[in-house]
Design an enzyme around this catalytic site. Sequence first.
Site, mmCIF file in Angstrom:
data_model
loop_
_atom_site.group_PDB
_atom_site.id
_atom_site.type_symbol
_atom_site.label_atom_id
_atom_site.label_comp_id
_atom_site.label_asym_id
_atom_site.label_seq_id
_atom_site.Cartn_x
_atom_site.Cartn_y
_atom_site.Cartn_z
ATOM 1 N N ASP A 65 29.050 55.893 43.731
ATOM 2 C CA ASP A 65 27.970 56.557 44.519
ATOM 3 C C ASP A 65 28.143 57.946 43.946
ATOM 4 O OD1 ASP A 65 26.952 58.158 46.168
ATOM 5 O OD2 ASP A 65 27.346 57.318 48.253
ATOM 6 N N ASN A 92 20.841 57.157 35.762
ATOM 7 C CA ASN A 92 19.612 56.512 36.175
ATOM 8 C C ASN A 92 19.412 56.659 37.693
ATOM 9 O OD1 ASN A 92 17.131 54.497 36.141
ATOM 10 N ND2 ASN A 92 18.819 53.759 37.623
ATOM 11 N N ALA A 168 10.970 68.628 46.510
ATOM 12 C CA ALA A 168 12.398 68.274 46.001
ATOM 13 C C ALA A 168 12.743 67.505 44.976
ATOM 14 C CB ALA A 168 13.128 67.750 47.329
ATOM 15 N N TYR A 169 11.943 66.416 44.830
ATOM 16 C CA TYR A 169 12.033 65.359 43.655
ATOM 17 C C TYR A 169 11.623 66.195 42.181
ATOM 18 C CZ TYR A 169 11.541 61.309 40.746
ATOM 19 O OH TYR A 169 11.561 60.240 39.750
ATOM 20 N N VAL A 202 6.541 53.242 37.152
ATOM 21 C CA VAL A 202 7.109 51.760 37.144
ATOM 22 C C VAL A 202 7.182 51.099 38.335
ATOM 23 C CG1 VAL A 202 9.050 50.447 36.375
ATOM 24 C CG2 VAL A 202 8.504 52.558 35.451
ATOM 25 N N THR A 204 8.885 49.683 40.753
ATOM 26 C CA THR A 204 10.106 49.491 41.745
ATOM 27 C C THR A 204 9.855 49.793 42.965
ATOM 28 O OG1 THR A 204 10.673 51.636 41.269
ATOM 29 C CG2 THR A 204 11.344 50.267 39.553
HETATM 30 P P1 NAP Z 1 14.836 52.423 42.689
HETATM 31 O O1 NAP Z 1 14.205 50.906 42.573
HETATM 32 O O2 NAP Z 1 14.684 53.059 43.889
HETATM 33 O O3 NAP Z 1 16.124 52.362 42.375
HETATM 34 C C1 NAP Z 1 17.203 53.541 42.348
HETATM 35 C C2 NAP Z 1 18.535 53.124 42.030
HETATM 36 O O4 NAP Z 1 19.264 54.291 42.316
HETATM 37 C C3 NAP Z 1 19.095 51.882 43.084
HETATM 38 O O5 NAP Z 1 20.052 51.314 42.396
HETATM 39 C C4 NAP Z 1 19.855 52.889 44.249
HETATM 40 O O6 NAP Z 1 20.976 52.276 44.796
HETATM 41 C C5 NAP Z 1 20.585 54.006 43.224
HETATM 42 N N1 NAP Z 1 20.903 54.956 43.877
HETATM 43 C C6 NAP Z 1 20.460 55.959 44.715
HETATM 44 N N2 NAP Z 1 21.152 57.027 44.908
HETATM 45 C C7 NAP Z 1 22.508 56.584 44.508
HETATM 46 C C8 NAP Z 1 23.566 57.338 44.725
HETATM 47 N N3 NAP Z 1 23.992 58.467 45.420
HETATM 48 N N4 NAP Z 1 24.616 56.735 44.059
HETATM 49 C C9 NAP Z 1 24.486 55.590 43.065
HETATM 50 N N5 NAP Z 1 23.343 55.036 43.021
HETATM 51 C C10 NAP Z 1 22.215 55.439 43.921
HETATM 52 O O7 NAP Z 1 14.244 53.318 41.768
HETATM 53 P P2 NAP Z 1 13.919 53.234 40.242
HETATM 54 O O8 NAP Z 1 12.290 53.482 40.043
HETATM 55 O O9 NAP Z 1 14.233 52.184 39.378
HETATM 56 O O10 NAP Z 1 14.355 54.595 39.552
HETATM 57 C C11 NAP Z 1 15.273 54.971 38.703
HETATM 58 C C12 NAP Z 1 15.457 56.222 38.105
HETATM 59 O O11 NAP Z 1 13.919 56.333 37.566
HETATM 60 C C13 NAP Z 1 15.264 57.133 38.927
HETATM 61 O O12 NAP Z 1 16.059 58.414 38.628
HETATM 62 C C14 NAP Z 1 14.080 57.647 39.322
HETATM 63 O O13 NAP Z 1 13.819 59.153 39.603
HETATM 64 C C15 NAP Z 1 13.354 57.435 37.987
HETATM 65 N N6 NAP Z 1 11.955 57.279 37.916
HETATM 66 C C16 NAP Z 1 11.227 56.383 38.463
HETATM 67 C C17 NAP Z 1 9.801 56.294 38.366
HETATM 68 C C18 NAP Z 1 9.069 55.156 38.903
HETATM 69 O O14 NAP Z 1 7.658 55.112 38.623
HETATM 70 N N7 NAP Z 1 9.837 54.233 39.398
HETATM 71 C C19 NAP Z 1 9.155 57.513 37.595
HETATM 72 C C20 NAP Z 1 10.010 58.209 36.886
HETATM 73 C C21 NAP Z 1 11.177 58.263 37.091
HETATM 74 P P3 NAP Z 1 20.735 51.319 46.070
HETATM 75 O O15 NAP Z 1 20.160 50.044 45.868
HETATM 76 O O16 NAP Z 1 22.010 51.511 46.752
HETATM 77 O O17 NAP Z 1 19.552 52.217 46.867
#
Ligand code: NAP
Length: 246
Positions: A65, A92, A168-169, A202, A204
């Site tokens: 975490d 990530n 925030a984000y 993406v 997700t």
């Molecule tokens: P996601 O499907 O919500 O996955 C987020 C991951 O981060 C999950 O494995 C989550 O774990 C983990 N996480 C959150 N808080 C955490 C913590 N305190 N310690 C360890 N793990 C933690 O999101 P995603 O879209 O794959 O995002 C991955 C990255 O890409 C992020 O940094 C996001 O900001 C960035 N991003 C995403 C997009 C998009 O369109 N999806 C666009 C630009 C940037 P749990 O399963 O336990 O919640």
Amino acid sequence: MTNRSSGSSVALITGANKGIGFEISRQLAKRGITVVIGARDETRGAEAAARLRDEGLDAHHVRLDVTDASTIEPLPRFFEERFGRLDILVNNAGVLLDEGTPLSDLDIEVLRQTFATNFFGVFAVSKALLPLIRRSEAGRIVNVSSQLGSLADIVNPDSDYVGFVSFAYPSSKVAVNALTALLAKELRGSNVKVNSADPGWVQTDMGTAAAPLTPEEGADTPVWLATLPADGPSGGFFSSRKPMSW
Ligand code: NAP
């Protein structure tokens, strides 16, 4: 002291039990890299690593975490003892907690929670593992940022994201980009490269099904940065493998 030239490269991907992080793990493992899935939930991390092993890939997991120092402190020893090395860190893990909330309505606690994961988490994990990564012949740190963290994009009235309301984000991703630039500066002349990646929008849990890109596509730029050759860039911000404005 470990022989750093022995065995395959080892990568830690934070927040890798699902989404983009899971796909980054898969693509790195398909390149012959030993991957360690960082997950805050032990069971979800173990299941994700098992899924990759079912595909014949070398995958492991560690409970992490990024907001909890007690799970970060053991990491250097874990990598030292299990693998004798760490070559690649992909920061990530991320949260989006304030979509639809402008600064004027934002609770400072939500801002703190967002920075705890998206910024302080990246700082703490990077700092803890830097001594190990410095020993690699090709250390790579990739910070998964966002186009929403581009100041140039925030002030662009024609941005694709002009209608995206959140404070925030985006500000946490601006801070991550600062970390990328400053750490790359600190490591200039070393074997370690540090870059930020925008994965695009993406599909997700965070990006929702409305997003145009698959997780496989979103993982492409982070994986490219994680496996850059010695003459590759450091201290940059990239989207679709191309430089983007800070
Ligand atoms: P996601 O499907 O919500 O996955 C987020 C991951 O981060 C999950 O494995 C989550 O774990 C983990 N996480 C959150 N808080 C955490 C913590 N305190 N310690 C360890 N793990 C933690 O999101 P995603 O879209 O794959 O995002 C991955 C990255 O890409 C992020 O940094 C996001 O900001 C960035 N991003 C995403 C997009 C998009 O369109 N999806 C666009 C630009 C940037 P749990 O399963 O336990 O919640």
